[in-house]
Design a protein around this motif. Structure first.
Motif, mmCIF file in Angstrom:
data_model
loop_
_atom_site.group_PDB
_atom_site.id
_atom_site.type_symbol
_atom_site.label_atom_id
_atom_site.label_comp_id
_atom_site.label_asym_id
_atom_site.label_seq_id
_atom_site.Cartn_x
_atom_site.Cartn_y
_atom_site.Cartn_z
ATOM 1 N N UNK A 29 -7.361 -29.235 65.660
ATOM 2 C CA UNK A 29 -7.908 -27.908 65.935
ATOM 3 C C UNK A 29 -6.819 -26.941 66.418
ATOM 4 N N UNK A 30 -5.823 -27.480 67.107
ATOM 5 C CA UNK A 30 -4.780 -26.636 67.690
ATOM 6 C C UNK A 30 -3.846 -26.035 66.642
ATOM 7 N N UNK A 31 -3.645 -26.757 65.551
ATOM 8 C CA UNK A 31 -2.633 -26.336 64.578
ATOM 9 C C UNK A 31 -3.187 -26.174 63.164
ATOM 10 N N UNK A 32 -4.496 -26.154 63.040
ATOM 11 C CA UNK A 32 -5.091 -25.998 61.707
ATOM 12 C C UNK A 32 -4.647 -24.663 61.105
ATOM 13 N N UNK A 33 -4.288 -24.635 59.833
ATOM 14 C CA UNK A 33 -3.824 -23.388 59.182
ATOM 15 C C UNK A 33 -4.781 -22.221 59.324
ATOM 16 N N UNK A 34 -6.076 -22.482 59.462
ATOM 17 C CA UNK A 34 -7.050 -21.397 59.582
ATOM 18 C C UNK A 34 -6.913 -20.643 60.901
ATOM 19 N N UNK A 35 -6.377 -21.305 61.930
ATOM 20 C CA UNK A 35 -6.257 -20.668 63.245
ATOM 21 C C UNK A 35 -4.808 -20.519 63.694
ATOM 22 N N UNK A 36 -3.888 -21.184 63.008
ATOM 23 C CA UNK A 36 -2.487 -21.128 63.397
ATOM 24 C C UNK A 36 -1.621 -20.918 62.153
ATOM 25 N N UNK A 37 -1.272 -19.665 61.837
ATOM 26 C CA UNK A 37 -0.487 -19.381 60.626
ATOM 27 C C UNK A 37 0.997 -19.726 60.756
ATOM 28 N N UNK A 38 1.433 -20.114 61.942
ATOM 29 C CA UNK A 38 2.838 -20.445 62.165
ATOM 30 C C UNK A 38 3.243 -21.612 61.259
ATOM 31 N N UNK A 39 4.317 -21.475 60.470
ATOM 32 C CA UNK A 39 4.761 -22.568 59.585
ATOM 33 C C UNK A 39 5.012 -23.877 60.338
ATOM 34 N N UNK A 40 5.522 -23.784 61.588
ATOM 35 C CA UNK A 40 5.763 -24.993 62.369
ATOM 36 C C UNK A 40 4.450 -25.687 62.693
ATOM 37 N N UNK A 41 3.418 -24.884 62.967
ATOM 38 C CA UNK A 41 2.107 -25.453 63.243
ATOM 39 C C UNK A 41 1.519 -26.121 62.018
ATOM 40 N N UNK A 42 1.722 -25.507 60.849
ATOM 41 C CA UNK A 42 1.215 -26.088 59.613
ATOM 42 C C UNK A 42 1.911 -27.411 59.303
ATOM 43 N N UNK A 43 3.209 -27.481 59.606
ATOM 44 C CA UNK A 43 3.947 -28.725 59.399
ATOM 45 C C UNK A 43 3.420 -29.815 60.311
ATOM 46 N N UNK A 44 3.140 -29.439 61.563
ATOM 47 C CA UNK A 44 2.614 -30.430 62.506
ATOM 48 C C UNK A 44 1.221 -30.881 62.091
ATOM 49 N N UNK A 45 0.423 -29.955 61.560
ATOM 50 C CA UNK A 45 -0.918 -30.317 61.081
ATOM 51 C C UNK A 45 -0.806 -31.351 59.963
ATOM 52 N N UNK A 46 0.167 -31.165 59.080
ATOM 53 C CA UNK A 46 0.373 -32.118 57.987
ATOM 54 C C UNK A 46 0.762 -33.488 58.536
#
Length: 228
Positions: A29-46
């Motif tokens: 929930x913290x780093x889902x692309x829908x709520x966190x557009x930061x590329x670093x967050x998207x990488x962590x979500x993956x």
């Protein structure tokens, strides 16, 4: 990737399916692309998704555990307890939005049930912390081999030993109050700030407010999931 899957999700080797799923959902929930557009967050979500996919698959998880067991068996010497410190697991608590929305801008006390340091042995698990022996359940490897017999062959899998929490060692004189684990479950109060940007579906993270670690390891985090 595989050797870090447990660490990425903030869980230990003995986590069950329910705890694994809760930990993944709360962190995702913290780093889902829908709520966190930061590329670093998207990488962590993956990375979170990959780690969960591996550990949720019994076959993949067994392979990961087998790799860990093999590394343990071929290590030279036996690390002392102080060298086997383990980070504690995360605790996931769901907050009811209707109950907490009126508290925006205030500090709220949340009751958490978590593993805390045993007061009797101060977390050592024994009156003599250095007096340890190989775990009888896993013969000191930290993992137990299971054999599944089939018509064609035998399938060997490895699982973390629950008796020693995959450390391979146990106290010679276990503390009677915590059974040698150094931790006891109890309720405690944690102060949480309900900020204006706290919305339904969000996750609040309180660092170091989760389960305490073994052998003096750092505590995990408290993940407060605000119900939709």
């Amino acid at each position: 990737m595989t050797v870090d899957a447990y660490e990425i999700l903030g869980v230990d080797e003995t986590v069950d399916e329910r705890e694994l799923r809760s930990a993944y959902r709360a962190r995702a929930r913290l780093v889902h692309p829908d709520v966190n557009p930061d590329p670093a967050g998207q990488l962590h979500f993956a990375k979170l998704s990959d780690a969960y996919r591996l550990l949720a698959d019994p076959t993949k998880r067994s392979e990961i555990d087998a790799q860990r067991a093999q590394r343990t068996r071929f290590q030279a010497g036996r690390p002392a307890p102080a060298q086997r410190i383990r980070r504690g697991g995360d605790v996931v608590v769901t907050l009811d939005w209707d109950d907490h929305a009126p508290l925006i801008g205030e500090v709220h006390e949340v009751t958490v049930s978590a593993l805390n340091t045993c007061a009797t042995c101060a977390g050592a698990g024994s009156a003599r912390p250095q007096a340890t022996t190989d775990c009888a359940g896993c013969t000191g490897t930290g993992y137990i081999q299971h054999v599944q017999h089939t018509m064609e062959n035998d399938i060997f899998t490895w699982r973390p030993c629950r008796e020693c929490a995959a450390t391979g060692i146990v106290p010679l004189e276990p503390c009677a109050d915590c059974a040698g684990t150094g931790r006891r479950r109890a309720e405690r109060s944690v102060s949480v700030s309900i900020t204006a940007d706290t919305l339904p579906g969000s996750t609040l993270v309180v660092r170091g407010a989760g389960h305490v670690g073994r052998w003096g390891g750092p505590a995990g985090d408290l993940l407060l999931v605000v119900a939709d």
